[in-house]
Structure formats: C-alpha cells, structure tokens
Design a protein around this motif. Sequence first.
Motif, short mmCIF file in Angstrom:
data_model
loop_
_atom_site.label_atom_id
_atom_site.label_comp_id
_atom_site.label_asym_id
_atom_site.label_seq_id
_atom_site.Cartn_x
_atom_site.Cartn_y
_atom_site.Cartn_z
N ARG A 1 0.83 -1.20 0.00
CA ARG A 1 0.00 0.00 0.00
C ARG A 1 0.87 1.25 0.00
O ARG A 1 1.99 1.23 0.50
CB ARG A 1 -0.91 0.03 1.25
N PRO A 2 0.34 2.35 -0.55
CA PRO A 2 1.08 3.61 -0.46
C PRO A 2 1.42 3.95 0.98
O PRO A 2 0.59 3.82 1.89
CB PRO A 2 0.10 4.63 -1.05
N GLY A 3 2.65 4.36 1.19
CA GLY A 3 3.12 4.72 2.52
C GLY A 3 3.77 3.58 3.28
O GLY A 3 4.46 3.83 4.28
N ASP A 4 3.56 2.33 2.82
CA ASP A 4 4.24 1.21 3.48
C ASP A 4 5.72 1.24 3.13
O ASP A 4 6.10 1.56 1.99
CB ASP A 4 3.65 -0.13 3.03
N PRO A 5 6.60 0.89 4.06
CA PRO A 5 8.04 0.91 3.76
C PRO A 5 8.45 -0.27 2.89
O PRO A 5 7.79 -1.31 2.85
CB PRO A 5 8.68 0.81 5.15
N MET A 6 9.53 -0.09 2.17
CA MET A 6 10.15 -1.18 1.43
C MET A 6 10.70 -2.20 2.42
O MET A 6 11.21 -1.84 3.49
CB MET A 6 11.30 -0.66 0.57
N ALA A 7 10.61 -3.47 2.05
CA ALA A 7 11.21 -4.55 2.85
C ALA A 7 12.54 -4.92 2.20
O ALA A 7 12.57 -5.54 1.14
CB ALA A 7 10.28 -5.74 2.91
N TYR A 8 13.64 -4.53 2.84
CA TYR A 8 14.97 -4.75 2.27
C TYR A 8 15.63 -5.98 2.87
O TYR A 8 15.50 -6.24 4.08
CB TYR A 8 15.87 -3.54 2.53
N ALA A 9 16.35 -6.71 2.04
CA ALA A 9 17.34 -7.66 2.51
C ALA A 9 18.68 -6.94 2.48
O ALA A 9 19.01 -6.25 1.51
CB ALA A 9 17.37 -8.89 1.60
N PHE A 10 19.46 -7.09 3.55
CA PHE A 10 20.71 -6.34 3.66
C PHE A 10 21.90 -7.27 3.50
O PHE A 10 21.97 -8.34 4.12
CB PHE A 10 20.78 -5.61 5.00
N LEU A 11 22.83 -6.83 2.63
CA LEU A 11 24.04 -7.59 2.33
C LEU A 11 25.25 -6.75 2.70
O LEU A 11 25.27 -5.53 2.48
CB LEU A 11 24.09 -7.95 0.84
N PRO A 12 26.30 -7.37 3.27
CA PRO A 12 27.47 -6.59 3.72
C PRO A 12 28.19 -5.93 2.55
O PRO A 12 28.38 -6.53 1.50
CB PRO A 12 28.34 -7.64 4.41
N ALA A 13 28.58 -4.67 2.77
CA ALA A 13 29.32 -3.91 1.76
C ALA A 13 30.58 -3.28 2.34
O ALA A 13 31.14 -2.35 1.75
CB ALA A 13 28.42 -2.83 1.17
N GLY A 14 31.03 -3.76 3.51
CA GLY A 14 32.31 -3.32 4.04
C GLY A 14 32.19 -2.58 5.36
O GLY A 14 31.13 -2.08 5.72
N LYS A 15 33.29 -2.56 6.09
CA LYS A 15 33.44 -1.76 7.29
C LYS A 15 34.55 -0.76 6.99
O LYS A 15 35.72 -1.14 6.84
CB LYS A 15 33.79 -2.62 8.50
N ILE A 16 34.21 0.52 6.90
CA ILE A 16 35.07 1.52 6.28
C ILE A 16 35.59 2.48 7.34
O ILE A 16 34.83 3.06 8.12
CB ILE A 16 34.31 2.31 5.20
#
Length: 677
Positions: free
Chosen positions: A521-536
Amino acid sequence: MPPTHPTRRTVVLTSAAAAAALLTPAGAAAAAPRRKAAANLQPYASYWFPDSLPSGTPGEGIVWRSLLDWTPEGDADLAFNRSTVPLAERFTPVPVNASAHADKARIASLVSFHPTAGNPAQGAATADYYALTHWAYIDELVFWGGSSGEGIVLAPNAPVVDAAHRNGVPVLGNVFLPPAAYGGQLRWTRDLVQQDAQGRFPVAEKMVQVARAYGFDGWFVNAETGGGDAELGAQMLAFLKELKRLGAPHGLRITWYDAMTKNGSVDWQDELNASNQDFFLASDTMFVNFNWTAAKLASSGRLAQDLDRDRYELWAGVDVESNGWNTSVNWDAVLPEGAAPVVSYGFYRPEWTRNHLPDGRTPGQFHAADDRFWTGESLDPSRPGGSWRAPASAVADRSTVTGLPFACSFNTGHGLKWYEGGEVRSDAPWNQLGLQDRLPGRRWVVRTEGARPQVTLDFADAWRGGSSLLVDGALDTPTTVELHAVRLPLSTSTVVRLAQRVESGGPVTVELGVALRAPERPGDPMAYAFLPAGKIDAGGWSEADVRLGSLGGSGTVHGLAVRLTASGPVKWRLGALAVRDADEQVAPPSGLKVDKASGDGQFRLSWQPASGAAPRQYALYRVLSDGSRRFLTGTCAHAAYVQGLKAEPGEKAVTFELRAVGELFTASEPIAATHPW
C-alpha cells in the motif's frame, strides 16, 4: 484585463531580459551585433521571430532571425543543439506516502534556464546554474523565455532535453507572443498563423521540422498580443490544428496557454470554458491562468470530461517566480484532502529556488532550497507536512530505471570541479545538464530509530562528475537511506558496486539494501534484505562489489538502499552505485577533427559515433606535455565547443583526446586530434 496580469507580465518580461531589449531609436543606434568577428565560435541555443523582424537594430549579443529562413543545412549550431537522448519510458512505484496520487494529477514546470539570447548550447564554465534534478515529479517541462527585443520562438538547448529525456520527461519549446505594452506586435501573431497560396501553414511546418531536428517534444503556445478579432482567432485555431496534425506522426505535443479566446482577443479566463475550449481540443494540454478559483477548477474539470478529455490535461497555474514556497496557494481547490485531485497543476518559474539566493550562492545552497521546494520542509517524502504542499506530498514519483546496466554517480550536472575515479581531472567550475545522472527520485527517505542525519548532494568531493551523496550525522543506531526505486532483473550474476569513503569519524559498517517486492500500500516501507558492503575507516575512496546471488538468483529488484551503522558522528560519502550482470564494452568513436579554431583558444570539434548502442556520453580531454589528461567538457552530442585554451611553453600544437563513456562509466579506447597553435 484583471490588474494582476500587468504585474505578473512585468516580472515575466524583466526576467526574460525583454524590458532591456525594448528598443528606442537611440538604443538601437548604440547597439552592436553579437558576432563582431568570425573568431566568435560559441554556439548558442536558438530563437527566432516567426517571419518578419523588428525595426531598428538588435541589442548587443542578440541576433534577429526569421524562422521561415531556417533550414537544418544552414544551421551552423545544429550539431551542438541536437539532443541525442531518446525519451525514456517510466513507471510509477508504489507511492512512498499515502497522500501522493499515482497516475492522476500531474505537474508541468515552466522554467527559464537563461535569458533568451546568449544561452550557451552546451553548458558553461560556472556552477551557478538551475540544475533541475527533481524530474520524478514532473510530467512536462516548458523551456520558457522569449521577448520582443530578442525573439519569440525558442528551441530548448540539448543539455536540458538530454537530462529530461533520461528521466522520461518531454520538453516543449516556447512560442511567446508578448502583450503590446511590452513590445508585442500583432503582425507577429499573423506571421505565425499565415497560410501560403496552397493553404499550408509554413511556420507550423518549420516548427515541426525544428523539433525533429533538435530532438525535443513539441511546443507551448502563448498568444498574449491583444488587438485581434474573430478572424484571427479562427486562424489561430486552424494553425493549432495543423501544427498538431503535422506533429502527431512524430509524437510531438502542444500545450495552449489560457490567454487568447475564440474571438481573437486576449482575455485570460482562468478556467476552461466556451471561450477557449476549442483551443484546448486542438492541443494536448492547456495551462490555466493563475487567477483560478475552486469553483472555476471544478467547472473546468467537468467540462473537460464532457468534451471526452482527461481533466488532468489541464494545468492549474501556480506562479512561484517571486515567492517560491511562500506563495499563497489554495491547494484544496486543486488537491482536496482525502479526495482525487481536481486537475493537474503547473509551476511557473520554480527556478526561484536559485534566483532568490544572494550573489555568491553555491550549488549546495541551491540544492538545499530546491529539495525543500519539491520535497517539503521535512526533506523526507515519506513523512510530508508543512504549509507548503510540496509535489512529493501530492504526486507519486516516477522512475526510468528498468534495465541493466545501471549506474549513478550522484552527478547533478554542475560542479566546482570535475572528478573521475575520485581524482580531480579539472579544477574549473562547470555546468552541463546533459551529463546529469538518473538520481534517486525520493530525496531523502531515511529510516532510523535514532537522530536523523543530514543527507545531501554535496560538492566538496566526488567519485565522478561534480558531486556525491553525503550522509552527515551521529549514526548511533542503524540508519537506512533509501536510494532508487527500480524495476531491475535479478540473476545469479547480478553485482552492485559501491564507491564510498568515510571523510571523518568511523569506522562505518555499510550494508546494501535490496527490496525484492513492492510495498502493498502507499506509505508502506520497502522490505529490504541487507548484504554486507564493508566496514570503512576514514580515508580515501574505495570500491566494494556486492553479489546478489544469495538472494535467490531470479526475480525483480524494486528498491536499492544503504544501511549505515557507526558509534558516533561521521561523514560518509557514496560516490557511485552501479548494477550490472556482465562486463561493459564501449566502442570508441571515430574521425575526431577540429572544424574551426580561433586565435584566442576557441575550438569547435566533431566526430562520428560508433555503430550500435549509443554511449552514455562523450568526454573530451586535452593531453598535456607531460602526458597527463585534463578534462575539458562532456556531451551527449557528436560535437563539442571549448574555449580559453592557451599554448604551454614550447607547445606547437594542441592535442585533444575523446572517449565514449558507457552506462557503467567505462571509457572506450581514445581517439585523438591535433591542431597547430
């Protein structure tokens, strides 16, 4: 005529440099033509009178031209003004807030990027420019301008069209027939709508020919010269019908401005009614003058539907030239709370976001104001609010990111320097809107349980172009910054590359967010899968590849984001984001040559593109005596102009190098040309 009209038109003409161009005999005698010598090689955006020219002599820097005399073969600047970027298709993601309407009300934007005369065809050596970036909310852009002392038919320059097309926004040239009080002559209206002995409309034919040759999408017709009669009104209607008929096979469109009525007089109606409906029916859309009321807009919408037309083909004009977001607007008349929009709306002169700033303004100051105008006071379209009903709160954003490869270096089309791979290739300020990336449309959605960091497009450092994405704040809790809404195919070979650096603070743990489904629905947040991209840690630029195979190897990516975690205040930059499923090969152009040169360091160059898919852009360099390269300019065209070059000690010839640049910023093998000093 309502008293508001002369006041508004005074502002219009002053900003278009028309007041200065209204010639007196003394002024005409003192004026000098712009091109005093053949050595002036600068190409400019084009403007004309329909046929006959004013009496007297044009002011300095102004060239009077007749559109009927124009031919593609005789246009020395055509290669510099021709847009090469096709109009992209776009889609509407699920709106990021519940109040934004999808595929209903739309937005037109009338923008003066530069005074009519002397508008460089391919950008200039200054970062002070209205570098429009919020294309996601715009449905049509009008290249506004024109004056009685310069010219009244304007073709948009290529950088504006290239940037708009990349984001799926059509661009219209402008026909401005000024009021007589500001130099308008009724003969120019008659010139525009004239017919020849065979019954053809020669100016309409030229307008279609110009739009096709230059690569833009149609015309905004604004007839405000009074004194006409019913015969002239009928002739204008016939002209519009023919312009539409001639342009339709080429996808050209027409927007009519609510000024002239069917009896040929200029009488702003501030609504669609029987006096102007025939002009609306002969056009694709109509821009309703600014003094509308709720009752008039409601009546206009009903009449449009009765005429079997879409009510959202009416733009309710909102004049923001003087007061920007402080403009008093009856928003509920256009966008009633909890109901469908009544009509669409059109912003007149939103470049106020730049122009209201004092001299010495910076690109960062401009973008801060522009973000507030388009996104709202919260600077987050997921939580709109405030008295200014910003576009992000009312209209769903659109995106053209639907295929691979895709890359964004957060380049806005202007900058204080030019960077490549994080290194400075030119320390000169610049603007060239055609080099602008497809930027995130939702700027900026930030999800965090802690304090919200500042998120901006920043010009102090960049990976490529003139700017980068800067996140500045205390990231004591995980903070997600949403980037692009996309429709990208996912496979086992899909890789996302990030170019990033921590400027201060750190270390920062970086994760790439990938959404594999759209919100329900409009206003609902995206459901993301998170993948590591480094510790900087704090330091220079670095690149990280994130492989998406672990997400299943098939499907569609709907959104991209980054999640940052740190233990205190940090400044983290994202210089580029690139998504690919294969390596990129870019064919080089051929035939680089210097077509013209002057004794003061001006050059016109041209080349031939390689066959096959067009590159993203071309980059032109000067090869220095030590073998290094200095960036001169970039363009999407097949010709370039540079100026201000000087021979180095002992240098007998200047060497130019040209590379095609692909979607992933991969550069082709170079081609070169030399020219003696």
